[in-house]
Scaffold this active site. Structure first.
Site, PDB file in Angstrom:
ATOM      1  N   ASN A 252      -6.626   9.068   0.992  1.00 26.47           N
ATOM      2  CA  ASN A 252      -7.036   7.675   1.138  1.00 26.47           C
ATOM      3  C   ASN A 252      -7.447   7.150  -0.232  1.00 26.47           C
ATOM      4  O   ASN A 252      -8.539   7.441  -0.722  1.00 26.47           O
ATOM      5  CB  ASN A 252      -8.201   7.579   2.135  1.00 26.47           C
ATOM      6  CG  ASN A 252      -8.669   6.142   2.345  1.00 26.47           C
ATOM      7  OD1 ASN A 252      -8.272   5.229   1.649  1.00 26.47           O
ATOM      8  ND2 ASN A 252      -9.538   5.962   3.324  1.00 26.47           N
TER       9      ASN A 252
ATOM     10  N   HIS B  45      10.006  -2.719   8.024  1.00 21.54           N
ATOM     11  CA  HIS B  45       9.101  -1.748   7.409  1.00 21.54           C
ATOM     12  C   HIS B  45       7.648  -2.080   7.744  1.00 21.54           C
ATOM     13  O   HIS B  45       7.243  -3.237   7.721  1.00 21.54           O
ATOM     14  CB  HIS B  45       9.293  -1.723   5.889  1.00 21.54           C
ATOM     15  CG  HIS B  45      10.711  -1.539   5.467  1.00 21.54           C
ATOM     16  ND1 HIS B  45      11.335  -0.312   5.486  1.00 21.54           N
ATOM     17  CD2 HIS B  45      11.643  -2.433   5.039  1.00 21.54           C
ATOM     18  CE1 HIS B  45      12.587  -0.448   5.075  1.00 21.54           C
ATOM     19  NE2 HIS B  45      12.803  -1.722   4.806  1.00 21.54           N
TER      20      HIS B  45
ATOM     21  N   HIS C 299      -2.539   0.770   6.097  1.00 21.60           N
ATOM     22  CA  HIS C 299      -3.507   1.433   5.221  1.00 21.60           C
ATOM     23  C   HIS C 299      -3.766   2.860   5.671  1.00 21.60           C
ATOM     24  O   HIS C 299      -4.138   3.113   6.817  1.00 21.60           O
ATOM     25  CB  HIS C 299      -4.819   0.644   5.208  1.00 21.60           C
ATOM     26  CG  HIS C 299      -5.963   1.406   4.624  1.00 21.60           C
ATOM     27  ND1 HIS C 299      -5.913   1.981   3.368  1.00 21.60           N
ATOM     28  CD2 HIS C 299      -7.191   1.712   5.124  1.00 21.60           C
ATOM     29  CE1 HIS C 299      -7.054   2.595   3.127  1.00 21.60           C
ATOM     30  NE2 HIS C 299      -7.845   2.451   4.175  1.00 21.60           N
TER      31      HIS C 299
ATOM     32  N   HIS D 167     -11.500 -11.857  10.228  1.00 21.16           N
ATOM     33  CA  HIS D 167     -12.835 -11.355   9.892  1.00 21.16           C
ATOM     34  C   HIS D 167     -13.684 -11.304  11.160  1.00 21.16           C
ATOM     35  O   HIS D 167     -13.926 -12.321  11.793  1.00 21.16           O
ATOM     36  CB  HIS D 167     -13.490 -12.284   8.861  1.00 21.16           C
ATOM     37  CG  HIS D 167     -14.553 -11.623   8.046  1.00 21.16           C
ATOM     38  ND1 HIS D 167     -15.570 -10.889   8.607  1.00 21.16           N
ATOM     39  CD2 HIS D 167     -14.757 -11.583   6.695  1.00 21.16           C
ATOM     40  CE1 HIS D 167     -16.357 -10.432   7.640  1.00 21.16           C
ATOM     41  NE2 HIS D 167     -15.895 -10.830   6.477  1.00 21.16           N
TER      42      HIS D 167
ATOM     43  N   CYS E  84     -11.418  -1.438   2.001  1.00 18.39           N
ATOM     44  CA  CYS E  84     -10.019  -1.071   1.808  1.00 18.39           C
ATOM     45  C   CYS E  84      -9.041  -2.214   2.069  1.00 18.39           C
ATOM     46  O   CYS E  84      -7.861  -2.097   1.738  1.00 18.39           O
ATOM     47  CB  CYS E  84      -9.673   0.116   2.700  1.00 18.39           C
ATOM     48  SG  CYS E  84     -10.694   1.578   2.389  1.00 18.39           S
TER      49      CYS E  84
END
Length: 487
Positions: free
Chosen positions: A411, A374, A378, A287, A208
């Site tokens: 989602n 703002h 996700h 990562h 995602c």
């Protein structure tokens, strides 16, 4: 982040050279005031030569800077696909399909997830799943689904921007689990008859968070192009990711993902400044794949019956929180005012370097509300949003775009961030000069951030092809913690 850091250092060095000549001019003026008329007349020729030399030098510096300096990347516009009403399916209807497809234990688990997912009865399910169990899912189901959402989003984007398809020089598509041959980018090239020199990139298996990875890739590519457009498409195949086995950890995803896609048009042409909505400011990628727990937190594999599915570990929300903290440690110095940076780094030194955790029970959490107007997080699930709200100390107003997107569309994987931005535009919240932070999470495990600067105030009345426009007056709504379903 090393490349990003050097990028900003180079930019600052070039700015020093750019302003070097104006700084020297006062000294030249002071010298001329010390000369009398006779001396001045004697040096007219020298001054003329010096002036010509300075002009040439200044022009050369400007030429070098604008040719080799970092290019500004603009977000011209974006479009989020809104599926047809025929694709809409209530949770009860989905539960009926689940009941006729799985055993009782699997049904009970998925029913519990559906009751607590925070979704409305207006989300969208692809035709292949709606046909279960009478017809099995096929490769063609996935292809048909992707063509519908991907081309629908691109068609809307090209209509809104009036950009001709043959003007697009870069095409990037990100998707997790459906990778046909030819690729999705080739499907776009074929449908819109793009030029033979178009650069295409197909990103898969990155979850995602891949939508923001695509933005980063587009930004890097646009730095090397003379001028042009980059098309980014973020989507996912719900058919291809649907699990038909009995493994409890893999059944959860069946209840979470919904149809959706977003198409984004980026440009490095200065002439697009007046027509663009946003300017790209920062990209920060983190990562945690070296950590085994993080790597296995979202993991695709076969079960004992050789059914392929994606497992979600119980530590997923914890991993997401830890990865977020790593990400904001890099992002913070780029966006936070000094009043927030100093205590943040003092806390970091005490806890991580001096190992004095007994002094600080909890790390200092910067107030990112001083850096952004703002927040677009996700919409991966209610638990993820709750954790983010707590970690960033956000208000209900800041969380509203993410929660309402989760409620209305579910989602939609990497495209969810764009449905959230579309929500704020439809609400009339985006003002010129506003700063927006998009935060994406994905398998690997990764956390990526993209920061945008609004170039204009978005008037909801001027919006075209916005998925929220015809129903924005109905939001926000209260979303109960549990919405019971009868099986």
């Amino acid at each position: 982040m090393k490349e990003n850091s050097s990028f900003f250092c180079v930019k600052n060095i070039k700015l020093v050279y750019l302003f070097a000549i104006p700084l020297i001019l006062p000294f030249i003026a002071f010298y001329l005031l010390t000369l009398n008329v006779e001396d001045l007349n004697n040096q007219i020729i020298t001054l003329k030569s010096l002036s010509i030399l300075l002009i040439v030098l200044f022009a050369a510096i400007l030429l070098i800077y604008f040719k080799h300096g970092p290019r500004t990347v603009y977000l011209v516009d974006f479009s989020c696909y809104k599926p047809d009403p025929s694709d809409m399916m209530s949770k009860k209807e989905l539960l009926d399909i689940i009941t006729s497809t799985f055993d009782k234990e699997s049904v009970d688990l998925q029913k519990k997830v559906l009751e607590r997912c925070g979704y409305s009865d207006m989300t969208y399910i692809p035709e292949g799943i709606r046909m279960l169990p009478d017809k099995l899912l096929t490769f063609n189901n996935s292809r048909k689904e992707i063509e519908k959402v991907m081309f629908g989003a691109i068609d809307d984007l090209l209509w809104k921007t009036r950009v001709k398809a043959d003007e697009i020089g870069i095409v990037i598509v990100n998707i997790g689990v459906h990778n046909p041959t030819p690729s999705l980018t080739s499907m776009i090239v074929n449908r819109y008859k793009l030029g033979v020199n178009v650069l295409t990139y197909n990103i898969s298996g990155m979850g995602c968070s891949a939508g923001l990875i695509s933005i980063d890739l587009a930004n890097r590519l646009l730095q090397t192009q003379v001028s042009g457009y980059a098309l980014v498409v973020s989507t996912e195949s719900i058919n291809a990711g649907y699990y038909l086995g009995k493994d409890r950890s893999k059944l959860i995803t069946n209840c979470l993902f919904r149809m959706g896609a977003a198409a984004i048009l980026l440009s490095n042409r200065f002439s697009d400044y007046r027509h663009s909505k946003y300017k790209l400011k920062h990209v920060v990628r983190t990562h945690k794949g070296a950590d085994d727990r993080a790597f296995k937190s979202v993991y695709q594999e076969q079960d004992e019956d050789e059914n392929i599915g994606i497992s979600l570990s119980k530590s997923l929300t914890v991993v997401a929180g830890e990865t977020l903290k790593c990400n904001i440690t890099t992002l913070g110095p780029l966006v936070l005012p000094m009043s927030e940076q100093l205590p943040f780094f003092a806390s970091f030194i005490v806890r991580k370097i001096l190992k004095m955790n007994n002094i600080l029970k909890r790390p200092y959490i910067p107030d990112f509300k001083l850096a952004f107007e703002h927040f677009f997080i996700h919409a991966g699930g209610r638990a993820v949003l709750d954790e983010m709200e707590k970690n960033l100390v956000l208000t209900e107003w800041h969380m509203e775009p993410s929660r309402m997107t989760l409620y209305r569309f579910g989602n939609t994987s990497s495209s969810s961030l764009w449905y959230e931005l579309a929500y704020s535009e439809a609400k009339g919240r985006i003002k010129k000069g506003d700063r927006a932070w998009q935060i994406g999470f994905g398998s690997g495990f990764k956390c990526n951030s993209v920061v945008w600067h609004a170039l204009k105030t978005i008037n909801p009345k001027d919006l075209e092809k916005n998925p929220w426009t015809d129903e924005i007056q109905d939001f926000p709504v209260h979303v109960p913690a549990v919405m019971p379903l009868s099986s």
